[in-house]
Structure formats: structure tokens, C-alpha cells
Scaffold this motif. Structure first.
Motif, short mmCIF file in Angstrom:
data_model
loop_
_atom_site.label_atom_id
_atom_site.label_comp_id
_atom_site.label_asym_id
_atom_site.label_seq_id
_atom_site.Cartn_x
_atom_site.Cartn_y
_atom_site.Cartn_z
N MET B 1 0.84 -1.20 0.00
CA MET B 1 0.00 0.00 0.00
C MET B 1 0.88 1.26 0.00
O MET B 1 0.70 2.14 -0.83
N ARG B 2 1.80 1.31 0.98
CA ARG B 2 2.72 2.45 1.05
C ARG B 2 3.45 2.60 -0.28
O ARG B 2 3.60 3.70 -0.80
N LYS B 3 3.87 1.44 -0.80
CA LYS B 3 4.61 1.44 -2.06
C LYS B 3 3.76 2.06 -3.18
O LYS B 3 4.23 2.88 -3.94
N ALA B 4 2.49 1.62 -3.20
CA ALA B 4 1.59 2.11 -4.26
C ALA B 4 1.45 3.62 -4.15
O ALA B 4 1.45 4.32 -5.17
N ILE B 5 1.33 4.12 -2.91
CA ILE B 5 1.16 5.56 -2.72
C ILE B 5 2.42 6.30 -3.15
O ILE B 5 2.36 7.31 -3.86
N THR B 6 3.57 5.77 -2.78
CA THR B 6 4.84 6.39 -3.18
C THR B 6 4.93 6.45 -4.71
O THR B 6 5.33 7.45 -5.30
#
Ligand SMILES: Nc1ncnc2c1ncn2[C@@H]1O[C@H](COP(=O)(O)OP(=O)(O)OP(=O)(O)O)[C@@H](O)[C@H]1O
Ligand SMILES: [Mg+2]
Lengths: 261, 256
Positions: B1-6
Motif C-alpha cells: 500500500m505504502r509502495k503504491a502511494i509512493t
């Protein structure tokens, strides 16, 4: 006079220049040596504002070009002639158009007079009869010389040469060296040349500086270079693989394997 | 999720960054447009390269666009709408939409890519640096004439395309659908609005500006040798095609 103070430049976190300090006096003939990729071309481009430094100052005849407005920067560029490493001739134009472009754009001279001047510059570089050819029809060495004719067409105060003799045969290289010296002596041009060619460096330079790991490692006369104890400089001018400079090995290729296989 | 947002952040950042650079180039071009009279020789050279040399392909696109739309429209309206409206329907479709959009898409490939390739080659071979070292502004010397040549020539090319398209439609109607000229052209005068033609030409002007602006932008931003130039030509085509379609939609909502 050009004063370079604390100049740094990196590309995407890859440091190239890391604090270059160098003063070049008017009329001097200075040759910058250094390994491939050490940032010599980058230094020349910074000098005429084609690249902007990360920090530091470049003061040309009293004005710091790193803080100039664009229109003022263009005025400073009028003082310079540049021979690019790959000649960088405009390939949609003929040789004569290449040499005369600066004159056409910046002066009110008649087309005939401009053609005359550019043919004269071409004669000076030993290429009298090729005005109507396109760059694609020239050999590498001819391109270099046309690039040189273009660089000096506007009678600049400073001429920057990026490897003027690379790719030329030794005789032609010497002709170019002579030409560089003559421009420097007769027209009072300040010469800033970048080269790996030590024959040319010794011949042309009043002063040789070596750029290494982003800083000026050595600064002296050709005599001082020849007699230096600095191991890095010695290795470079003698062209040895062994020494303090560790060349990057070429991808695991070993001659032994070739011989046995 | 964090990765997707980044990742989303990075993509958004790139998008706005790129949009900013395109507008900054446009700003510089408009700034230097005051030199256009002085630099008219450069402009004419580009108008020939962009306009005149594109004429054959534009005429070809026009002829087939007209021919196909006559055939298709005839099939669609057969039995519902009197055949005397065929000419009107194809004429309107061509002038408002098909002429400008299809011509623009073809020219995004022909002109946009060639501008990107030419300027990209100049960039990677240091010719642009050489120009700048001669104290010649590369935007003024290279981008301004190309931009305005694209902007001026596109509507002219579209007029040609429209004309040939209507002619093509008429020929198909006459030769294959058996519709005589007095029927084919019968309804056009009644429903003729100058606004339709002008709307098509506004679109064409906009598309011409997009094609040459993107070609110049991608050309100037080229890095990485011959491979980079190859990528630049593709990128220029894809980006201008997308922008043409978006601009077409936006202008349709504004103009009609
Ligand atoms: N526009 C650029 N973008 C990214 N990196 C660059 C750019 N220009 C130069 N570099 C990098 O900076 C470093 C120095 O390059 P430069 O061309 O100055 O080397 P050089 O000393 O002139 O070498 P050579 O003798 O081979 O010409 C290289 O590692 C190069 O990859
Ligand atoms: Mg170099």
C-alpha cells in the motif's frame, strides 16, 4: 581573466566536479588534462553557461556568469569560441553556412563579406575548397577543422578547445597545434584546451593543469609536469596502467583465455 | 500500500513536472515570437517542410476519410433518414471532426516525430550546445519557427483535407451508391454554418500547436545517443496523439 572558485557539479547524485579552483589569465594558454570521464567537457560547458553549477563562481572579466540574466549571459558568450569534442557541426547546413552562422546572426555585414570572412577562416585551418560540402561528406579530421574555423569566425577573446587533435593524423594534429599557438600569439587569444594528447599539451601549453577526482590536482608549466614527483600525474603523462589511478577493468576479458581458447 | 502511494506520488510528480516544462517552453516560444518577422526565412523554410511536404499524405487521408464516411453513413441512415441528407451528414462529420482529428493524428506521426528526431539528434550531437555557444538562443532559432509553422500550416492542410474528403464522399455516392450531385449537395446550403468550418479550423490550429510544441519539447529533452533519438520519436507521437484527443474533447465541449 577567468576565475573559477569552488566549482561543483554533479549529475543525479554522481559528483563530477567537487570544488575546482582555477584562475586563467588573459593571453594565457592553458591545457587541462585528465582521464576520460573526469569532467573536462563538463568544465568547459560550465564556463560558457551551457550547464549551471551546483555551487561556486565563474567570474569572466569581472562578472560572475552563474548569477547573470540570460540576455547578459549571451553577451558574455560573444567573447568565446568553442570547438566541441565531436565538432558538433550543423548537419543541415553547408560548411560555409556553419562557419558564417555567427556572423550572419550577430553582424550587419553583407552576405559577400561574410562569405569572404568564412572562406578566409577555412583557409586558415587548411580547408580552402570545401565551402559547399555538407558535414556528412567530411572526414572526422576535416569536421574538427571546420569546427575550429567556426569557433574563430567572430574573433573571440577566449577559445575553448575540447580535444582539438583527437582523431587527427600526427601531421594534421601538428598543424592544428601550430594554429592554436598562432591564434594565441598573434591575436592575443586566451587558449583553454582540453586534451589527452600529451604531445599537443606540451607544445601548446604555457601551463598544464590536471583534473582528477573532481579537483585540480596539479598546476604547473610543461617543464614542471615533466619533472613532477606526483605519482598520479606521472602515471597519466607516461600512460601506464599500473599506478595510483586504478583503471576500471574491462568486463572480465582476459587475454590468457583468448590465447588458450 | 505504502509502495503504491509512493509510486502514485512519483508519477504525479513527474506529470506535473513535465507539464510545467512544456508550459515553460511554450512561454519562451511566445516570448520570442516577436522576432518572427526578423526570422521569417526560418519560418518559411519550416512552413515548406511541415506544410507543403505533408500535402500528399494529407490529401490521401482526406480522400479515404470522405470515401469511407460516405459509405458508412449511407449504411447507417438507410431506411431511417432520406438519402438527400447523406451529403450533409458526411460534410458535417468531415469538417467538424474527421478532417481535423485524422489529419492531426497522421501529422503527429509525420511532423511531430520528425521535429523530435531532428532536434533530438541535434541535442545528442551537441549541435544545440554549439548554437548556444554562438550566442544564438536555441528556442528562438529552432523552436519558434517550427511551432508557428505547425500552427499556421495545420488549418491550411485541414482545409485541403476537408475539400478532398467531401469530393471523395461525393464520388463514392455518385459512382457506387447511385446518388446524383443535385441530391448529394441538396441539403448542405440549408444547414451550412460558418461556425462549423471555423470550429474545425480552431481545432486544427490547436492540434498544429500541440504537435510542434510536443515535438520541440521532446527533441530538446532527448538524451542517450541514437537510442534516445529513437525513443524520442515514439514518445513525441504518443504524447501528442493523447493530447490531440483530449484537446478535441475539451474543444468540442467549448465550441458546441
Ligand atoms: N548532461 C549530462 N548528464 C548526465 N551526466 C553527464 C552529462 N554530461 C556529462 N556527464 C557525466 O559527467 C562525467 C564527466 O563527463 P565529461 O564529458 O566532462 O568527461 P570528459 O572528461 O570530457 O571525458 P572525455 O575525455 O572522455 O571526453 C561523465 O561521467 C559523464 O557521464
Ligand atoms: Mg570530453
Amino acid at each position: 581573466m577567468i576565475e573559477i572558485k569552488g566549482l561543483t557539479k554533479s549529475f543525479e547524485d554522481k559528483p563530477v566536479l567537487q570544488g575546482v579552483d582555477l584562475t586563467i589569465g588573459t593571453g594565457e594558454s592553458i591545457v587541462i588534462i585528465g582521464r576520460s570521464g573526469c569532467g573536462k567537457s563538463v568544465l568547459l560547458k560550465l564556463l560558457i553557461g551551457l550547464l549551471t553549477p551546483d555551487s561556486g563562481q565563474i567570474i569572466i572579466d569581472g562578472s560572475d556568469i552563474t548569477s547573470l540574466k540570460e540576455s547578459e549571459l549571451y553577451k558574455v558568450r560573444h567573447k568565446f569560441g568553442v570547438l566541441f569534442q565531436g565538432a558538433a557541426l550543423f548537419d543541415s547546413m553547408t560548411v560555409r553556412e556553419n562557419v558564417s552562422l555567427g556572423l550572419t546572426e550577430h553582424t550587419d555585414l553583407s552576405p559577400d563579406r561574410i562569405a569572404e570572412i568564412s572562406d578566409e577562416k577555412l583557409r586558415q585551418v587548411g580547408l580552402p575548397d570545401i565551402q559547399d560540402l555538407k558535414p556528412a561528406e567530411l572526414s572526422g579530421g576535416m569536421k574538427k577543422r571546420v569546427g575550429l574555423a567556426r569557433a574563430i569566425a567572430m574573433n573571440p577573446q577566449y577559445v575553448l578547445y575540447d580535444e582539438p587533435t583527437t582523431g587527427l593524423d600526427p601531421i594534421m594534429a601538428d598543424i592544428i597545434n601550430e594554429l592554436v599557438i598562432r591564434l594565441n600569439d598573434e591575436l592575443d587569444v586566451t587558449t583553454i584546451a582540453v586534451t589527452h594528447d600529451m604531445v599537443s599539451a606540451y607544445k601548446v601549453a604555457d601551463r598544464i593543469v590536471m583534473l582528477h577526482r573532481g579537483v585540480i590536482l596539479f598546476d604547473g608549466t610543461p617543464e614542471e609536469v615533466k619533472n613532477t614527483d606526483n605519482e598520479v600525474v606521472r602515471q597519466f603523462i607516461e600512460g601506464r596502467a599500473e599506478g595510483p589511478i586504478k583503471p576500471v577493468p574491462i568486463g572480465g576479458v582476459s587475454l590468457g583465455n583468448h590465447r588458450s581458447g | 500500500m505504502r509502495k503504491a502511494i509512493t509510486r502514485l506520488g512519483a508519477v504525479t510528480y513527474r506529470f506535473f513536472n513535465e507539464a510545467g516544462e512544456i508550459f515553460s517552453l511554450l512561454g519562451k516560444i511566445l516570448f520570442f515570437s516577436k522576432k518572427l518577422i526578423e526570422d521569417r526565412a526560418l519560418l518559411f523554410e519550416q512552413m515548406i517542410a511541415i506544410g507543403y511536404n505533408s500535402l500528399p499524405i494529407v490529401l490521401m487521408v482526406g480522400a479515404f476519410t470522405g470515401a469511407v464516411s460516405a459509405w458508412q453513413t449511407n449504411y447507417q441512415i438507410e431506411g431511417y433518414v432520406p438519402v438527400r441528407f447523406l451529403g450533409l451528414a458526411t460534410y458535417k462529420a468531415v469538417v467538424i471532426e474527421l478532417g481535423p482529428v485524422l489529419t492531426a493524428l497522421i501529422l503527429a506521426g509525420r511532423i511531430g516525430s520528425s521535429i523530435a528526431a531532428e532536434l533530438g539528434t541535434m541535442k545528442v550531437t551537441e549541435q544545440i550546445d554549439a548554437l548556444e555557444s554562438l550566442a544564438i538562443n536555441s528556442v528562438r532559432y529552432l523552436a519558434v519557427p517550427r511551432f508557428f509553422a505547425g500552427l499556421f500550416m495545420m488549418p491550411i492542410l485541414v482545409i485541403f483535407a476537408d475539400f478532398i474528403a467531401v469530393l471523395g464522399a461525393f464520388l463514392v455516392a455518385q459512382l457506387f451508391l447511385g446518388i446524383p450531385p443535385q441530391i448529394f449537395f441538396s441539403e448542405i446550403p440549408t444547414y451550412f454554418h460558418v461556425h462549423d468550418i471555423m470550429a474545425g479550423l480552431y481545432k486544427a490550429t490547436m492540434f498544429g500547436a500541440i504537435i510542434s510544441l510536443i515535438g520541440c519539447y521532446i527533441g530538446f529533452a532527448t538524451t542517450g545517443g541514437a537510442e534516445g533519438v529513437g525513443k524520442a520519436t515514439i514518445r513525441s507521437f504518443v504524447l501528442s496523439a493523447i493530447l490531440i484527443l483530449i484537446a478535441d474533447y475539451l474543444m468540442a465541449t467549448l465550441l458546441f
